[in-house]
Design an enzyme around this catalytic site. Structure first.
Site, PDB file in Angstrom:
ATOM      1  N   ARG A  59     -96.124   9.042  -1.565  1.00 23.95           N
ATOM      2  CA  ARG A  59     -95.184   9.114  -0.453  1.00 23.95           C
ATOM      3  C   ARG A  59     -95.854   9.159   0.923  1.00 23.95           C
ATOM      4  O   ARG A  59     -95.473   8.412   1.826  1.00 23.95           O
ATOM      5  CB  ARG A  59     -94.294  10.370  -0.573  1.00 23.95           C
ATOM      6  CG  ARG A  59     -93.150  10.218  -1.533  1.00 23.95           C
ATOM      7  CD  ARG A  59     -92.905  11.522  -2.241  1.00 23.95           C
ATOM      8  NE  ARG A  59     -94.001  11.721  -3.150  1.00 23.95           N
ATOM      9  CZ  ARG A  59     -94.012  11.242  -4.403  1.00 23.95           C
ATOM     10  NH1 ARG A  59     -92.967  10.599  -4.864  1.00 23.95           N
ATOM     11  NH2 ARG A  59     -95.063  11.411  -5.190  1.00 23.95           N
ATOM     12  N   LYS A  88    -121.217   8.102  -1.056  1.00 24.04           N
ATOM     13  CA  LYS A  88    -122.677   8.119  -0.859  1.00 24.04           C
ATOM     14  C   LYS A  88    -123.121   9.398  -0.147  1.00 24.04           C
ATOM     15  O   LYS A  88    -124.283   9.528   0.216  1.00 24.04           O
ATOM     16  CB  LYS A  88    -123.086   6.916   0.001  1.00 24.04           C
ATOM     17  CG  LYS A  88    -122.726   5.569  -0.570  1.00 24.04           C
ATOM     18  CD  LYS A  88    -123.120   4.483   0.446  1.00 24.04           C
ATOM     19  CE  LYS A  88    -122.382   3.193   0.172  1.00 24.04           C
ATOM     20  NZ  LYS A  88    -122.414   2.292   1.344  1.00 24.04           N
ATOM     21  N   ARG A 109    -105.712  12.771   4.503  1.00 26.26           N
ATOM     22  CA  ARG A 109    -105.477  13.777   3.452  1.00 26.26           C
ATOM     23  C   ARG A 109    -106.814  14.098   2.822  1.00 26.26           C
ATOM     24  O   ARG A 109    -107.602  13.194   2.496  1.00 26.26           O
ATOM     25  CB  ARG A 109    -104.511  13.269   2.387  1.00 26.26           C
ATOM     26  CG  ARG A 109    -104.440  14.207   1.182  1.00 26.26           C
ATOM     27  CD  ARG A 109    -103.349  13.845   0.222  1.00 26.26           C
ATOM     28  NE  ARG A 109    -102.036  14.139   0.787  1.00 26.26           N
ATOM     29  CZ  ARG A 109    -100.900  14.031   0.097  1.00 26.26           C
ATOM     30  NH1 ARG A 109    -100.927  13.625  -1.168  1.00 26.26           N
ATOM     31  NH2 ARG A 109     -99.746  14.306   0.669  1.00 26.26           N
ATOM     32  N   HIS A 137     -99.145  20.872   5.339  1.00 26.21           N
ATOM     33  CA  HIS A 137     -98.681  19.486   5.205  1.00 26.21           C
ATOM     34  C   HIS A 137     -97.579  19.313   6.256  1.00 26.21           C
ATOM     35  O   HIS A 137     -96.390  19.229   5.940  1.00 26.21           O
ATOM     36  CB  HIS A 137     -98.143  19.282   3.788  1.00 26.21           C
ATOM     37  CG  HIS A 137     -97.967  17.836   3.387  1.00 26.21           C
ATOM     38  ND1 HIS A 137     -98.035  16.785   4.274  1.00 26.21           N
ATOM     39  CD2 HIS A 137     -97.704  17.287   2.172  1.00 26.21           C
ATOM     40  CE1 HIS A 137     -97.814  15.651   3.623  1.00 26.21           C
ATOM     41  NE2 HIS A 137     -97.624  15.931   2.339  1.00 26.21           N
TER      42      HIS A 137
HETATM   43  N1   CP Z   1     -94.769  14.876  -0.926  1.00 23.11           N
HETATM   44  C1   CP Z   1     -96.010  14.305  -0.926  1.00 23.11           C
HETATM   45  O1   CP Z   1     -96.917  14.700  -0.158  1.00 23.11           O
HETATM   46  O2   CP Z   1     -96.157  13.306  -1.829  1.00 23.11           O
HETATM   47  P1   CP Z   1     -97.490  12.494  -2.090  1.00 23.11           P
HETATM   48  O3   CP Z   1     -98.510  13.470  -2.655  1.00 23.11           O
HETATM   49  O4   CP Z   1     -97.124  11.410  -3.053  1.00 23.11           O
HETATM   50  O5   CP Z   1     -97.984  11.963  -0.767  1.00 23.11           O
END
Ligand code: CP
Length: 310
Positions: A59, A88, A109, A137
């Site tokens: 997502r 590396k 991420r 998040h």
């Molecule tokens: N909700 C969410 O962060 O989904 P993903 O891990 O698929 O990005």
């Protein structure tokens, strides 16, 4: 006119101002209407977004990419760290210092808490945190807040239950700081091993937020306007046996929905493993797929605002 978020990184929700939150939600609303009207947008024409994903994602990565495409911009992606020079031994700070020469905004991420801030401190372009370990998040929390407002028609006066792995779930760590700005009552539902970190609960209570902690999901749902289910975060457990013991802690089913308020909104950041039975999907208040779709206008708003292209 300069956006109040122009040039800023989006790293966590507790440092966003109320005004910034209002602007993000209003801009997302505007982009959503434009998408629904089939309007062609070119706000990000000539701009490049770099997506650096060092943990799996469906997502977050794809909705950021879709958002950039919908705004007429371009995308470069590290979707698998094994194919980047991280394999590396290149440091994350070096990698982002290189990538800022290729892109106008970086979405990242990473499995390490604090990694997005580390990246933002190393570069001049805005960095958007797409999840830093068990940290935060923020963009998920923003789309969750957008979703609650749309589904319930308000963010004020709601009782919101958050259930599952509150210890490791970065989505709830971010969401509670946004809900805390409204007249919201929070119910934390978890096994004792997976309670919301004390520093977050203490922080919220110091802001005057009413919080109840319980292990009883059915009872919590009966008094809730919104229930937000989360996955037990297998990848954060040091002891696999503890994960096996806790993984089925909460499974929301139709019988529980029937005992809840008739207009309850059921949310989940997804992916789900077995936290919500699929026969709940047909219930009108089951909002989790709509929630995932809301990621596009909200991430369009963030991209446009931090680059001054809204
Ligand atoms: N909700 C969410 O962060 O989904 P993903 O891990 O698929 O990005």
């Amino acid at each position: 006119m300069t956006s109040i978020l122009q040039g800023k990184s989006i790293l966590r929700t507790d440092t966003l101002t109320d005004e910034e939150l209002d602007v993000i939600l209003a801009t997302a609303d505007r982009f959503e209407k434009a998408l629904k009207a089939g309007r062609r947008l070119d706000n990000m024409a000539g701009q490049v977004m770099a997506a650096m994903f060092f943990e799996p994602s469906t997502r977050t990565r794809l909705s950021f990419e879709a958002a950039m495409h919908r705004l007429g911009g371009d995308v470069i992606t590290i979707a698998d760290p094994k194919t980047s020079s991280a394999a590396k031994g290149e440091s994350m700070a070096d990698a982002v210092r290189v990538i800022e020469g290729y892109a106008d905004v970086i979405v990242m991420r990473h499995p390490r808490k604090g990694s997005a801030k580390e990246a933002a401190d190393a570069v001049a372009v805005p960095v958007i945190n797409g999840g830093d370990g068990a940290g935060q998040h923020p963009t998920q929390a923003l789309l969750d807040t957008f979703t609650i407002k749309k589904e319930q028609g308000t963010l004020d006066g709601l009782t919101v239950s958050l259930a599952g792995d509150l210890k490791n779930g970065r989505t709830v760590h971010s969401l509670v700081y946004l809900l805390a700005r409204f007249d919201t009552r929070l119910v934390f539902v978890s096994p004792s091993q997976l309670r919301m970190p004390a520093h977050i609960t203490d922080d919220l209570q110091a802001k005057g937020v009413e919080i109840t902690e319980t292990e009883d999901l059915s009872k919590a749902m009966q008094e809730s306007d919104v229930v937000y289910m989360t996955r037990i975060q297998k990848e954060r457990f040091e002891d696999p046996e503890e994960y096996e013991r806790l993984k089925g802690a909460y499974v929301l089913d139709v019988a529980m929905v029937e005992q809840a308020k008739s207009d309850i909104t059921i949310m989940h950041p997804l992916p789900r493993v077995n936290e919500i039975k699929t026969d709940v999907d047909g219930y009108a208040g089951a909002a989790y797929f709509r929630q995932a779709h809301n990621g596009v206008p909200v991430r369009m708003a963030l991209l446009a605002l931090v680059t001054g292209r809204e």
